[in-house]
Design a protein around this motif. Structure first.
Motif, mmCIF file in Angstrom:
data_model
loop_
_atom_site.group_PDB
_atom_site.id
_atom_site.type_symbol
_atom_site.label_atom_id
_atom_site.label_comp_id
_atom_site.label_asym_id
_atom_site.label_seq_id
_atom_site.Cartn_x
_atom_site.Cartn_y
_atom_site.Cartn_z
ATOM 1 N N THR A 62 0.831 -1.190 0.000
ATOM 2 C CA THR A 62 0.000 0.000 0.000
ATOM 3 C C THR A 62 0.874 1.251 0.000
ATOM 4 O OG1 THR A 62 -1.765 -1.128 1.160
ATOM 5 C CG2 THR A 62 -1.767 1.264 1.262
ATOM 6 N N ILE A 63 0.608 2.160 -0.887
ATOM 7 C CA ILE A 63 1.342 3.413 -0.973
ATOM 8 C C ILE A 63 0.457 4.517 -0.402
ATOM 9 C CG2 ILE A 63 2.515 5.013 -2.526
ATOM 10 C CD1 ILE A 63 3.791 2.237 -2.357
ATOM 11 N N SER A 67 13.981 3.886 -9.911
ATOM 12 C CA SER A 67 13.638 2.505 -10.274
ATOM 13 C C SER A 67 12.398 2.413 -11.154
ATOM 14 C CB SER A 67 13.421 1.681 -9.006
ATOM 15 O OG SER A 67 12.359 2.236 -8.231
ATOM 16 N N MET A 68 11.954 3.509 -11.732
ATOM 17 C CA MET A 68 10.752 3.465 -12.558
ATOM 18 C C MET A 68 10.916 2.547 -13.768
ATOM 19 S SD MET A 68 8.795 7.145 -12.842
ATOM 20 C CE MET A 68 10.061 8.292 -12.298
ATOM 21 N N ASP A 84 7.635 9.963 -5.022
ATOM 22 C CA ASP A 84 6.852 8.733 -5.198
ATOM 23 C C ASP A 84 5.389 8.993 -4.858
ATOM 24 O OD1 ASP A 84 6.730 5.484 -3.589
ATOM 25 O OD2 ASP A 84 6.253 6.052 -5.641
ATOM 26 N N PHE A 85 4.524 9.006 -5.873
ATOM 27 C CA PHE A 85 3.116 9.322 -5.674
ATOM 28 C C PHE A 85 2.242 8.085 -5.551
ATOM 29 C CE2 PHE A 85 4.624 13.169 -8.046
ATOM 30 C CZ PHE A 85 4.554 14.030 -6.959
ATOM 31 N N CYS A 86 2.518 7.040 -6.302
ATOM 32 C CA CYS A 86 1.659 5.863 -6.259
ATOM 33 C C CYS A 86 2.458 4.575 -6.456
ATOM 34 C CB CYS A 86 0.507 5.963 -7.262
ATOM 35 S SG CYS A 86 0.969 6.466 -8.926
ATOM 36 N N GLY A 87 3.621 4.523 -5.848
ATOM 37 C CA GLY A 87 4.400 3.294 -5.869
ATOM 38 C C GLY A 87 5.376 3.163 -7.001
ATOM 39 N N GLU A 88 5.481 4.174 -7.854
ATOM 40 C CA GLU A 88 6.353 4.064 -9.017
ATOM 41 C C GLU A 88 7.836 4.023 -8.641
ATOM 42 O OE1 GLU A 88 5.629 8.572 -8.616
ATOM 43 O OE2 GLU A 88 4.581 6.690 -8.183
ATOM 44 N N LEU A 89 8.169 4.515 -7.437
ATOM 45 C CA LEU A 89 9.565 4.535 -6.986
ATOM 46 C C LEU A 89 9.778 3.661 -5.758
ATOM 47 C CD1 LEU A 89 10.276 8.355 -7.357
ATOM 48 C CD2 LEU A 89 11.254 6.541 -8.759
ATOM 49 N N ALA A 90 8.760 2.925 -5.352
ATOM 50 C CA ALA A 90 8.857 2.153 -4.104
ATOM 51 C C ALA A 90 9.836 0.989 -4.237
ATOM 52 C CB ALA A 90 7.469 1.640 -3.706
#
Length: 332
Positions: A188-189, A296-297, A326-332
């Motif tokens: 969950t982000i 890491s996108m 990181d807005f919605c997990g793109e860099l998590a």
């Protein structure tokens, strides 16, 4: 998962076409209409049918092979999903072809920021009309998964639930065709959603290009793309973000493009790892020329994020304020 959105209304099934709804014609397999009736019929014999949520149905007309997906169709899908949420739907299952499913999952992730309902994309590797199809396991699996999803965009495929900004298609034939190639899963982000990525913001299509580096890459190839009037460039760099920077003309092309207002970002060609441009001079020179590293996108996430931000009116000059957040997990 935490922050589960309770199912208080029906789930919308949005059919866009793809392999799962195809029939064999004179030129090969092609999307067909009437998939609602097939779902209803298949559900009558599905072992866990009683546990599935109530659903209603909508379709993109005409349904497409996902190889023909466009930015305008992303915007149309966004409109249908927002309308469904406003009309009381608890979530949306998008039936989609596999070729561009990861691109659409990433795009919807950025187009639906703050909407507050789960959206799950799925498809199949074989048409539903075939006896050995994987379509129904994915369709009904997605319907079941949405009852325990947090708000956001996900991909359900072959019993896996993956976050929409972290997924790529890794196999052209296997049932297990999708992986979170640079990430660990669908955590969950809770990132902040800026105004530019809010679902209420209207967007326009954007001219973008993805350009891979390769041995022998020539600056005039990049110049020809810039000359088309492209608004954003995604450079697929080697390793941690390097490129052929001994080519002074290549760097000059980048300088001129950025001076003209073209947004230039860099991703890695490697399926695992991040862009770390300060590690090698060949990467640092690209950043000095104006390329924004993308961490890491994935290619899909970088393309979708650039589309969503530029399409909302964010200029190339303002892009650094957003790109590595990181807005919605793109860099998590």
């Amino acid at each position: 998962m935490t922050n589960v959105v309770p199912v208080t209304g029906p789930v919308l099934i949005l059919y866009t076409g793809g392999t799962l709804g195809m029939e064999l014609g004179a030129n090969g397999w092609a999307p067909a209409v009437g998939f609602e009736q097939r779902i209803q019929q298949a559900q009558t014999t599905w072992p866990q049918a009683q546990s599935l949520p109530a659903w209603r149905y909508a379709t993109i007309d005409p349904p497409i092979d996902s190889a023909n997906m466009t930015q305008q169709l992303w915007l149309s899908m966004r409109d249908v999903i927002v309308q469904a949420a406003e009309q009381g739907c608890s979530g949306v299952v998008v039936l989609h072809g596999t070729d561009t499913l990861a691109y659409s999952a990433a795009a919807l992730s950025f187009l639906l920021g703050g909407l507050g309902v789960p959206v799950v994309l799925t498809g199949s590797m074989r048409p539903a009309v075939q006896p050995d199809t994987d379509a129904w396991a994915n369709v009904f699996g997605a319907l079941s998964a949405i009852t325990s999803c947090a708000a956001g965009v996900f991909v359900y495929f072959h019993q896996r639930l993956l976050r929409g900004t972290q997924v790529s298609k890794w196999h052209s034939e296997a049932d297990d065709a999708f992986r979170a190639v640079r990430h660990d899963g669908a955590e969950t982000i809770t990132g902040h959603v800026p105004l530019a990525l809010n679902f209420q913001v209207q967007r326009q299509p954007v001219s973008l290009a993805v350009v891979p580096f390769y041995p022998g890459f020539q600056a005039n190839a990049l110049q020809s793309i810039v000359d088309t009037g492209v608004q954003g460039l995604i450079l697929e760099c080697y390793g941690t973000g390097t490129g052929p920077t001994e080519d002074a003309e290549l760097l000059a092309v980048l300088h001129r493009a950025i001076a003209r207002g073209v947004a230039v970002v860099g991703i890695s060609q490697c399926p695992v790892g991040s862009v770390l441009p300060g590690q090698y001079a060949a990467g640092s020179l690209l950043v000095q020329a104006g390329m924004l590293p993308s961490g890491s996108m994935t290619r899909e996430a970088a393309l979708a994020k650039l589309f969503a931000l530029l399409g909302a009116g964010i200029t190339a000059q303002k892009l650094p304020d957003y790109w590595l957040t990181d807005f919605c997990g793109e860099l998590a």
